[in-house]
Design a protein around this motif. Structure first.
Motif, PDB file in Angstrom:
ATOM      1  N   MET A  69     -13.313 -85.261  22.861  1.00 32.06           N
ATOM      2  CA  MET A  69     -13.214 -84.740  24.216  1.00 32.06           C
ATOM      3  C   MET A  69     -14.510 -84.071  24.658  1.00 32.06           C
ATOM      4  SD  MET A  69     -11.641 -84.359  27.013  1.00 32.06           S
ATOM      5  CE  MET A  69      -9.971 -84.926  26.748  1.00 32.06           C
ATOM      6  N   ASP A  70     -15.114 -83.277  23.780  1.00 35.44           N
ATOM      7  CA  ASP A  70     -16.320 -82.540  24.157  1.00 35.44           C
ATOM      8  C   ASP A  70     -17.544 -83.449  24.332  1.00 35.44           C
ATOM      9  OD1 ASP A  70     -15.008 -80.209  24.292  1.00 35.44           O
ATOM     10  OD2 ASP A  70     -15.821 -79.333  22.463  1.00 35.44           O
ATOM     11  N   PHE A  82     -17.594 -89.896  34.318  1.00 34.38           N
ATOM     12  CA  PHE A  82     -16.372 -89.486  35.022  1.00 34.38           C
ATOM     13  C   PHE A  82     -16.119 -90.435  36.186  1.00 34.38           C
ATOM     14  CE2 PHE A  82     -17.928 -85.655  32.964  1.00 34.38           C
ATOM     15  CZ  PHE A  82     -16.776 -85.190  32.353  1.00 34.38           C
ATOM     16  N   THR A  99      -5.799 -90.644  33.051  1.00 34.23           N
ATOM     17  CA  THR A  99      -5.342 -89.305  32.669  1.00 34.23           C
ATOM     18  C   THR A  99      -5.676 -89.029  31.221  1.00 34.23           C
ATOM     19  OG1 THR A  99      -3.389 -87.935  32.294  1.00 34.23           O
ATOM     20  CG2 THR A  99      -3.063 -90.302  32.200  1.00 34.23           C
ATOM     21  N   THR A 100      -5.847 -87.746  30.915  1.00 31.74           N
ATOM     22  CA  THR A 100      -6.004 -87.317  29.525  1.00 31.74           C
ATOM     23  C   THR A 100      -4.642 -87.085  28.888  1.00 31.74           C
ATOM     24  OG1 THR A 100      -6.080 -85.014  30.222  1.00 31.74           O
ATOM     25  CG2 THR A 100      -8.169 -86.147  30.025  1.00 31.74           C
ATOM     26  N   HIS A 101      -3.611 -87.099  29.723  1.00 24.63           N
ATOM     27  CA  HIS A 101      -2.276 -86.693  29.291  1.00 24.63           C
ATOM     28  C   HIS A 101      -1.744 -87.571  28.173  1.00 24.63           C
ATOM     29  CE1 HIS A 101       2.003 -85.458  30.042  1.00 24.63           C
ATOM     30  NE2 HIS A 101       1.400 -84.327  30.230  1.00 24.63           N
ATOM     31  N   ARG A 143     -11.742 -88.241  30.065  1.00 28.20           N
ATOM     32  CA  ARG A 143     -11.887 -86.801  29.826  1.00 28.20           C
ATOM     33  C   ARG A 143     -11.260 -85.930  30.912  1.00 28.20           C
ATOM     34  NH1 ARG A 143     -16.645 -88.842  27.284  1.00 28.20           N
ATOM     35  NH2 ARG A 143     -16.664 -88.180  25.097  1.00 28.20           N
ATOM     36  N   ILE A 144     -10.793 -86.561  32.000  1.00 31.29           N
ATOM     37  CA  ILE A 144     -10.129 -85.784  33.055  1.00 31.29           C
ATOM     38  C   ILE A 144      -9.255 -86.755  33.851  1.00 31.29           C
ATOM     39  CG2 ILE A 144     -11.831 -86.086  34.911  1.00 31.29           C
ATOM     40  CD1 ILE A 144     -10.883 -82.606  34.438  1.00 31.29           C
ATOM     41  N   ALA A 145      -8.186 -86.220  34.414  1.00 26.25           N
ATOM     42  CA  ALA A 145      -7.364 -87.053  35.288  1.00 26.25           C
ATOM     43  C   ALA A 145      -8.064 -87.225  36.635  1.00 26.25           C
ATOM     44  CB  ALA A 145      -5.999 -86.416  35.492  1.00 26.25           C
ATOM     45  N   SER A 146      -7.876 -88.389  37.252  1.00 28.51           N
ATOM     46  CA  SER A 146      -8.387 -88.597  38.609  1.00 28.51           C
ATOM     47  C   SER A 146      -7.453 -89.544  39.328  1.00 28.51           C
ATOM     48  CB  SER A 146      -9.817 -89.148  38.591  1.00 28.51           C
ATOM     49  OG  SER A 146      -9.880 -90.388  37.924  1.00 28.51           O
ATOM     50  N   GLN A 192      -4.288 -81.457  39.277  1.00 26.82           N
ATOM     51  CA  GLN A 192      -4.859 -82.659  38.648  1.00 26.82           C
ATOM     52  C   GLN A 192      -5.940 -82.350  37.616  1.00 26.82           C
ATOM     53  OE1 GLN A 192      -5.683 -86.556  40.675  1.00 26.82           O
ATOM     54  NE2 GLN A 192      -7.793 -85.864  40.583  1.00 26.82           N
ATOM     55  N   SER A 243      -4.610 -82.304  33.367  1.00 29.80           N
ATOM     56  CA  SER A 243      -5.670 -82.646  32.406  1.00 29.80           C
ATOM     57  C   SER A 243      -5.701 -81.692  31.217  1.00 29.80           C
ATOM     58  CB  SER A 243      -7.034 -82.648  33.112  1.00 29.80           C
ATOM     59  OG  SER A 243      -7.099 -83.668  34.084  1.00 29.80           O
TER      60      SER A 243
END
Lengths: 281, 317
Positions: A57-58, A66, A106-108, A115-118, B97, B102
């Motif tokens: 993740m880092d 992104f 999603t990271t979910h 690395r991030i939801a969009s 979000q 996240s």
């Protein structure tokens, strides 16, 4: 170069096949913008970015990417799979129940590479700036890349971010705008004109590059040039013209294929135009 | 009734400022962001000692939340600072979000919550923020009661991995908790043991509950008082244990009666142990300009209102 232009074009062709097959497989999703950006994603992941498919993740020491306009998830998922982040066979689960390949990224579900939801538009530039600031604090010399839709720039948060990045000299950041001139309700010129994006970003203090996003040779050169501009006090904005639906003639240049899936006959027509190079999933 | 005294009054936002400074000293990954309210959030000490770890974003809260989310990628622990109104309602989708969905390690630190912001009026007095934040899956919601508890909470959340909403306020209120307390997220604090009624309070209403408890004692009513500083996750065990003993409950908070602590308690009791409950909260209304004390009186959030609510609930027992 790691790959010849021809090799990269062959990868992009397979990614385009994946996109139309994924969208056809679940009869939903966004083929138009995905096809238009297949060349950009190929150039970024297979030639320009320093990244590891051994995902953390880092991402310390790695270039990061992104996706702000999350609806073009098919092109990103295919790219990640073909680059080795996960098995290409998983592309068949796109938008289906219990899949890691959600409609929007999603990271979910812990999909490697994300690395991030969009999906809710306009948030990615801020996130990319944050990741770039963290890299500076960590004395990490790697670069942060991001992609944004042109219609997405109608969201106000982008302009908060656009004002912040040059003022704070976030110069390890390369944002690309997919300038295809289309959005759901029609051409951006008719819905809400973006007018002169180059002048706008330059007025905010960005180093703006104008490029053609459907020429592999040009994209690679443009992104490499953009990388050479990092560390010079300004964030970089790559204003990249593409054709929505590029590579499939009947999908090209129209907002009508923004969020519509092909039927069986249209799938066949599309695949006839796209060479299978890496093997279909 | 256990005796509580105080020697000074301080604002909980100053507790946040002191806690942020301490958290910054303890952990070099702690960073802070602010949207043009450095003085109001008492962030000066952190900024003085760690200027490179502070980001001024200007009046652009959406961008602040996004940047904070991005900074977690790289191991940072961002604390964002602005008023509660601009920390929640204004940036709900960004939090939903980029932070909550996240699962980013962002600490959303919100000052000037509730009516006690005072004269600025209803545009700034958010009474819906606890509800907005507790509805987000995975979000921890904390509303400490005084300077010391706010400071301890601010330090403690750095060691918790995940999104947190930390709510505090502007007015000076009695400092009555232990300066060396250990803050445990999700662990209720037993303020006073009693047998007739349970008063569950959060934030500024905890001191009001103590004063109400003293008045109730004089009336021969033995009130159990619990400080719920963590509204989510709720300390269900502590609440059920108390209510099993007392058989009735009053909740007290500086928030709309819809969506706040009271509703969380009601949901718990309705599904496990139906119990008469009265709500001391704002009655589905916006606030207005006035001094904090005037507003708390007008909107029914004082010790006297808690006493009346106890009398009502005892009749329903």
């Amino acid at each position: 170069m790691k790959h010849t232009t021809e090799e990269l074009e062959e990868i992009a062709s397979q990614i385009r096949r994946d996109i139309v097959r994924m969208v056809h497989g679940c009869q939903s999703g966004h083929p138009g913008g995905s096809l238009g950006c297949a060349d950009f994603f190929t150039a970024l992941y297979f030639e320009v970015m320093h990244h590891s498919t051994d995902f953390t993740m880092d991402g310390k020491g790695e270039d990061l990417f992104f996706l702000s306009n999350g609806h073009i998830s098919p092109v990103w998922y295919s790219t990640l799979a073909r680059a080795g982040y996960f098995e290409a066979s998983e592309l068949a689960t796109f938008r289906k129940l219990d899949s890691r390949l959600q409609g929007h990224p999603t990271t979910h579900e812990h999909l490697p590479g994300v690395r991030i939801a969009s999906g809710s538009l306009g948030q990615g530039m801020s996130v990319a700036i944050g990741a770039a600031l963290a890299k500076k604090l960590n004395n990490d010399k790697a670069i942060v890349f991001s992609l944004h839709g042109d219609g997405e720039l109608q969201e106000g948060q982008n302009w908060e971010a656009a004002m912040f990045a040059p003022f704070n000299k976030v110069d390890n950041l390369i944002c690309t705008v997919d300038f295809n001139g289309q959005q759901i309700d029609g051409p951006t010129e008719k819905v809400l004109s973006l007018d002169n994006l180059q002048a706008k970003f330059e007025a905010f203090g960005w180093h703006v590059i104008v490029s053609n996003g459907n020429s592999m040779e040009e994209i690679v050169k443009t992104l490499q040039y953009a990388v050479s501009l990092t560390g010079k006090g300004k964030p970089i904005l790559n204003l990249m013209s593409t054709q929505m639906g590029y590579g499939v003639d009947f999908m090209m240049g129209s907002h009508k294929w923004h969020g519509v899936a092909p039927n069986d006959e249209q799938l066949k027509l599309a695949l006839d135009q796209l060479k299978e190079t890496l093997g279909d999933y | 009734m256990k005796k509580y005294t105080y020697t000074e009054k301080k604002d909980t936002r100053s507790g946040f400022g002191a806690g942020l400074h301490e958290a910054g000293k303890k952990n070099e990954n702690v960073v802070a962001l602010c949207a043009d309210l450095v003085g109001s959030l008492k962030m000066e000490a952190f900024i003085k000692d760690f200027p490179e770890r502070f980001t001024q974003v200007g009046i652009a809260e959406a961008n602040m939340i996004g940047i904070a989310a991005g900074m977690t990628i790289g191991g940072k622990i961002p604390y964002t600072g602005t008023f509660a109104n601009f920390s929640t309602g204004r940036v709900y989708d960004q939090i939903r979000q980029s932070v909550a969905y996240s699962n980013k390690n962002v600490k959303i630190c919100a000052s000037h919550a509730g009516l006690t912001l005072g004269e600025d009026g209803a545009t700034h007095q958010i009474l819906e923020d606890i509800g907005l934040m507790k509805m987000l899956p995975g979000m921890v919601v904390i509303n400490p009661c005084d300077y010391n508890q706010t400071k301890a909470a601010t330090i403690a959340i750095a060691d918790y991995e995940g999104p947190v909403y930390l709510r505090f306020g502007r007015p000076t209120v009695p400092v009555f908790t232990d300066p060396d307390q250990k803050f445990e997220i999700g662990k209720a604090w037993m303020v006073n043991e009693g047998k007739d009624v349970t008063i569950i309070a959060t934030g500024h209403l905890v001191w009001e509950a103590i004063e109400a408890g003293e008045q109730l004692a004089e009336m021969g009513i033995d009130a159990e008082i619990i400080n719920i500083h963590t509204i989510k996750p709720l300390d269900e065990e502590a609440i059920l244990k108390s209510v099993q003993k007392t058989g009735c409950v009053v909740t007290a908070e500086e928030h709309n009666k819809y969506g706040g602590l009271g509703e969380s308690v009601a949901r718990l009791l309705a599904t496990t142990q139906p119990t008469p409950q009265e709500f001391v909260a704002v009655n589905d209304s916006f606030g207005e300009s006035g001094t904090p004390n005037q507003l708390m009186e007008k909107y029914g959030l004082t010790d006297k209102d808690i006493v009346k609510a106890v009398q009502r609930v005892l009749e329903r027992k």
